[in-house]
Design an enzyme around this catalytic site. Structure first.
Site, PDB file in Angstrom:
ATOM      1  N   ASP A  10       2.747 -50.996  -1.687  1.00  0.00           N
ATOM      2  CA  ASP A  10       3.493 -50.115  -0.777  1.00  0.00           C
ATOM      3  C   ASP A  10       2.468 -49.454   0.149  1.00  0.00           C
ATOM      4  OD1 ASP A  10       5.596 -48.492   0.305  1.00  0.00           O
ATOM      5  OD2 ASP A  10       4.974 -46.833  -0.992  1.00  0.00           O
ATOM      6  N   SER A  11       2.957 -48.789   1.184  1.00  0.00           N
ATOM      7  CA  SER A  11       2.070 -48.037   2.071  1.00  0.00           C
ATOM      8  C   SER A  11       1.346 -46.929   1.300  1.00  0.00           C
ATOM      9  CB  SER A  11       2.882 -47.398   3.194  1.00  0.00           C
ATOM     10  OG  SER A  11       3.822 -46.496   2.651  1.00  0.00           O
ATOM     11  N   TYR A  42       3.500 -46.095   7.006  1.00  0.00           N
ATOM     12  CA  TYR A  42       3.691 -47.257   7.880  1.00  0.00           C
ATOM     13  C   TYR A  42       4.748 -46.974   8.956  1.00  0.00           C
ATOM     14  CZ  TYR A  42       1.324 -50.628   4.675  1.00  0.00           C
ATOM     15  OH  TYR A  42       0.433 -51.336   3.913  1.00  0.00           O
ATOM     16  N   GLY A  43       5.609 -45.991   8.668  1.00  0.00           N
ATOM     17  CA  GLY A  43       6.799 -45.748   9.490  1.00  0.00           C
ATOM     18  C   GLY A  43       6.572 -45.677  10.999  1.00  0.00           C
ATOM     19  N   CYS A  73       8.115 -51.894  -0.485  1.00  0.00           N
ATOM     20  CA  CYS A  73       8.152 -51.049   0.715  1.00  0.00           C
ATOM     21  C   CYS A  73       9.204 -51.628   1.653  1.00  0.00           C
ATOM     22  CB  CYS A  73       6.775 -51.069   1.368  1.00  0.00           C
ATOM     23  SG  CYS A  73       6.697 -50.179   2.940  1.00  0.00           S
ATOM     24  N   THR A  75       9.813 -50.742   4.702  1.00  0.00           N
ATOM     25  CA  THR A  75       9.300 -50.869   6.063  1.00  0.00           C
ATOM     26  C   THR A  75       8.485 -52.155   6.203  1.00  0.00           C
ATOM     27  OG1 THR A  75       9.192 -48.466   6.068  1.00  0.00           O
ATOM     28  CG2 THR A  75       8.082 -49.604   7.873  1.00  0.00           C
ATOM     29  N   GLU A 151       3.794 -38.285  -0.706  1.00  0.00           N
ATOM     30  CA  GLU A 151       2.358 -38.603  -0.752  1.00  0.00           C
ATOM     31  C   GLU A 151       1.540 -37.375  -1.183  1.00  0.00           C
ATOM     32  OE1 GLU A 151       0.570 -41.624  -0.176  1.00  0.00           O
ATOM     33  OE2 GLU A 151       2.595 -42.419  -0.432  1.00  0.00           O
ATOM     34  N   CYS A 183      14.065 -46.306   1.281  1.00  0.00           N
ATOM     35  CA  CYS A 183      12.604 -46.177   1.338  1.00  0.00           C
ATOM     36  C   CYS A 183      12.173 -45.920  -0.095  1.00  0.00           C
ATOM     37  CB  CYS A 183      12.213 -45.003   2.233  1.00  0.00           C
ATOM     38  SG  CYS A 183      10.462 -44.556   2.132  1.00  0.00           S
ATOM     39  N   THR A 184      11.132 -46.622  -0.544  1.00  0.00           N
ATOM     40  CA  THR A 184      10.774 -46.537  -1.964  1.00  0.00           C
ATOM     41  C   THR A 184      10.158 -45.198  -2.358  1.00  0.00           C
ATOM     42  OG1 THR A 184       8.686 -47.673  -1.462  1.00  0.00           O
ATOM     43  CG2 THR A 184      10.523 -49.026  -2.247  1.00  0.00           C
ATOM     44  N   HIS A 185       9.811 -44.379  -1.379  1.00  0.00           N
ATOM     45  CA  HIS A 185       9.349 -43.028  -1.719  1.00  0.00           C
ATOM     46  C   HIS A 185      10.513 -42.130  -2.160  1.00  0.00           C
ATOM     47  CE1 HIS A 185       5.677 -44.209   0.391  1.00  0.00           C
ATOM     48  NE2 HIS A 185       5.102 -43.097   0.008  1.00  0.00           N
TER      49      HIS A 185
HETATM   50  N1  DGL Z   1       7.782 -46.652   0.890  1.00  0.00           N
HETATM   51  C1  DGL Z   1       7.851 -47.080   2.262  1.00  0.00           C
HETATM   52  C2  DGL Z   1       9.223 -47.689   2.523  1.00  0.00           C
HETATM   53  O1  DGL Z   1       9.856 -48.099   1.572  1.00  0.00           O
HETATM   54  C3  DGL Z   1       7.415 -45.973   3.165  1.00  0.00           C
HETATM   55  C4  DGL Z   1       7.097 -46.418   4.546  1.00  0.00           C
HETATM   56  C5  DGL Z   1       6.100 -45.591   5.256  1.00  0.00           C
HETATM   57  O2  DGL Z   1       4.942 -45.563   4.822  1.00  0.00           O
HETATM   58  O3  DGL Z   1       6.459 -45.015   6.277  1.00  0.00           O
HETATM   59  O4  DGL Z   1       9.688 -47.796   3.635  1.00  0.00           O
END
Ligand code: DGL
Length: 270
Positions: A10-11, A42-43, A73, A75, A151, A183-185
């Site tokens: 993931d990011s 990454y967004g 992720c 994104t 984060e 979004c996985t966060h």
């Molecule tokens: N966990 C990422 C997702 O699922 C976050 C993307 C990001 O870093 O902006 O989209």
């Protein structure tokens, strides 16, 4: 091959919400997790940038001899999955906002998708919404700031709750009775999301379904781990391990070592 590890990335630390479901579904697999924290979030990045980072991490996984990869992720999936699958023949499982299950359970006929702006603006999301969103109203809610809060490990502070309140109230006021965590966060924020939304709101996290899909793919390829020993986890980051480790351990719930990703896999085009 069956004893080879599975790479998950993931990011940042958000993909741990997927990793924990993989651990539950596949207790004997060895897992390698990469948090690309040196380049998170990454967004707001360009597609070229995200694709280049995804390729670098896939190259790292290949150097580690993985048998399968999970793009944990949304994104990175939205931007890079087609190219990754075209270039690499190993099993690649990826995220997808749960539009279909949400459309199946909504009673009000209105569903809210919480995700990064890049995911919501992607062609793959438009296709998904068109394919599975027939007959329901789909509200798109970009949620700037939430990835950053996770984060930082701030899952329930005042700033996090204020951000969530703004996003969720907007969706609820427009009639949504089902929210998709795209979004996985965000699953790490689901207690607050649920609290703000109230008990009548369904909140859908697709992580467990992704873990099941991975399991199915391993069975189909006959490469499920043969060992009956508990699987191991390794954690790598392109960020500063001293910064990433405390939050990673907070979310993973265990004391673990976080290693620095070799520089060749950490470089970026920007
Ligand atoms: N966990 C990422 C997702 O699922 C976050 C993307 C990001 O870093 O902006 O989209």
């Amino acid at each position: 091959m069956s004893d080879a590890p599975i790479g998950v990335f993931d990011s940042g630390v958000g993909g741990l919400s997927v990793l924990r479901e993989i651990r539950v579904a596949l207790p004997h697999e060895n897992l390698i997790y990469v948090a690309d924290s040196g380049h998170a979030p990454y967004g707001d990045r360009s597609s070229e940038f995200i694709l280049q980072r995804a390729e670098a991490i896939v190259a790292f996984f290949i150097s580690q001899g993985v048998k399968a990869i999970v793009v944990a992720c949304n994104t990175a999936t939205a931007v890079a999955i087609k190219t990754l699958r075209a270039r690499h023949s190993l099993i690649i499982v990826a995220m997808e906002p749960a539009v279909k299950p949400a459309a199946a359970i909504t009673k009000s006929g209105v569903i809210g998708i919480m995700a990064t702006s890049r995911t919501l603006a992607s062609d793959s999301f438009s296709r998904l919404a068109e394919q599975h969103g027939q007959g329901v109203r789909i509200l798109l809610q970009a949620c700037p700031g939430l990835v950053e809060q996770v984060e930082k490990g701030d899952l329930s502070g005042a700033q996090t709750e204020t951000l969530i309140s703004g996003y969720v109230t907007t969706l609820r006021d427009q009639g949504a009775d089902t929210l998709v965590l795209g979004c996985t966060h965000y699953p790490f924020l689901s207690p607050i999301i649920q609290k703000v939304a109230g008990p009548g709101m369904a909140v859908i996290d697709p992580s467990a379904a992704v873990a099941r899909e991975l399991h199915r793919r391993l069975i189909a390829a006959n490469i499920v781990a043969a060992s009956r020993q508990p699987g191991t986890e390794q954690f790598w980051t392109s960020g500063m391990p001293t910064q990433v480790a405390p939050v990673l351990m907070q979310l993973w719930g265990k004391c673990v070592e976080v290693c620095t990703l070799p520089p060749v896999y950490s470089e970026s085009i920007e």
